[in-house]
Design an enzyme around this catalytic site. Structure first.
Site, mmCIF file in Angstrom:
data_model
loop_
_atom_site.group_PDB
_atom_site.id
_atom_site.type_symbol
_atom_site.label_atom_id
_atom_site.label_comp_id
_atom_site.label_asym_id
_atom_site.label_seq_id
_atom_site.Cartn_x
_atom_site.Cartn_y
_atom_site.Cartn_z
ATOM 1 N N ASP A 116 -49.402 22.795 9.245
ATOM 2 C CA ASP A 116 -49.037 21.516 9.843
ATOM 3 C C ASP A 116 -50.287 20.956 10.511
ATOM 4 O O ASP A 116 -50.921 21.644 11.326
ATOM 5 C CB ASP A 116 -47.933 21.691 10.880
ATOM 6 N N ASP A 125 -34.202 18.027 7.387
ATOM 7 C CA ASP A 125 -34.333 18.795 8.616
ATOM 8 C C ASP A 125 -33.040 18.633 9.398
ATOM 9 O O ASP A 125 -32.576 17.508 9.608
ATOM 10 C CB ASP A 125 -35.514 18.294 9.437
#
Length: 269
Positions: A10, A132
């Site tokens: 990330d 998500d």
């Protein structure tokens, strides 16, 4: 099934970071050695990696195309990547930069018709829908969007079924409550999704901490697992995870979702 282990990076402000439960205020910064880390993934036997633009996930406008080109050219890894994908032009630009798959999150929740059009235009092997999710007090799996700062009206089960009916092949589901927590994946939600949309290649994301979690995801019939914090903090050896993920299982229910043909270019689409 050829189970795929996706080591993940990330990126925020050019650095490798991890968020806890999707909270930008709860960030751990590791370093800015993105390319060396990607090369280490390849050296450990990974064939894919998962790359996230956290800045774009919040503000829009994918910014990692130059880095993506470097990674694919230097390492030979196939990369699925996303963050801030808002338009068809974004998809084209990311594919042209060398991505094997483009990950679409918030837009997949807000503008399903648009994403289905891209599935048809670019092909189901080039798109990963990322849902998500966070379970509310009533047990319903909700869908936070825009860097997990807002909650959509749609629910996980409804969207998963609608995308499956539209021909989606790759679905990445992250349980936000487990993300970055090293508490183990919530296999209940993945078992539920496997039963709900059995034709979809499901990727486990959030909470993986050890080889046992990799094996659990594979045995549940999932197509792959995303590994982040456990690798960054040295709690899990990627080589070992890849080896366990590649062990043949005669009971595997689905064929491999791994890409085998060369990555195409889409300027003419």
């Amino acid at each position: 099934m050829n189970f795929i282990v996706y080591p993940a990076l990330d990126i925020r402000n050019g650095a490798v970071v991890r968020l806890q439960q999707g909270d930008y205020a709860r960030q751990t910064r590791y370093d800015d050695q993105v390319l060396p880390r990607a090369q280490a993934f390849a050296d450990s036997g990974a064939t894919w990696m998962h790359l996230v633009d956290l800045d774009a996930a919040k503000a829009g406008g994918y910014t990692l195309a130059p880095l993506l080109r470097q990674i694919t050219r230097a390492t030979g890894l196939q990369v699925q990547t996303g963050g801030g994908v808002r338009s068809r032009d974004d998809v084209v630009r990311i594919l042209d930069a060398g991505a094997a798959r483009v990950v679409i999150g918030s837009l997949a929740v807000r503008q399903m018709a648009c994403v289905i059009e891209w599935l048809q235009a670019f092909g189901p092997e080039r798109i990963t829908v990322a849902l998500d999710t966070r379970q509310d007090a009533g047990g319903v799996w909700r869908l936070p969007v825009h860097g997990w700062t807002e909650v959509a009206e749609a629910t996980l089960d409804v969207l998963a079924q609608q995308y499956a009916a539209a021909g989606l092949r790759h679905l990445l589901c992250t349980d936000i409550a487990r993300d970055g927590m090293l508490s183990g994946p919530n296999m209940d939600v993945y078992t539920y999704l496997r039963a709900l949309v059995p034709a979809v290649q499901l990727q486990v994301s959030g909470g993986a901490r050890d080889v046992a979690d990799v094996v659990a995801a594979k045995m549940a019939g999932c197509a792959g697992i995303v590994l982040g914090k456990a690798l960054l903090e040295g709690r899990l050896a990627l080589k070992e995870a890849v080896q366990h993920g590649s062990v043949a299982d005669p009971g595997d229910p689905l064929p491999c979702g791994e890409l085998t043909e060369p990555v195409c270019r889409y300027r003419s689409v």
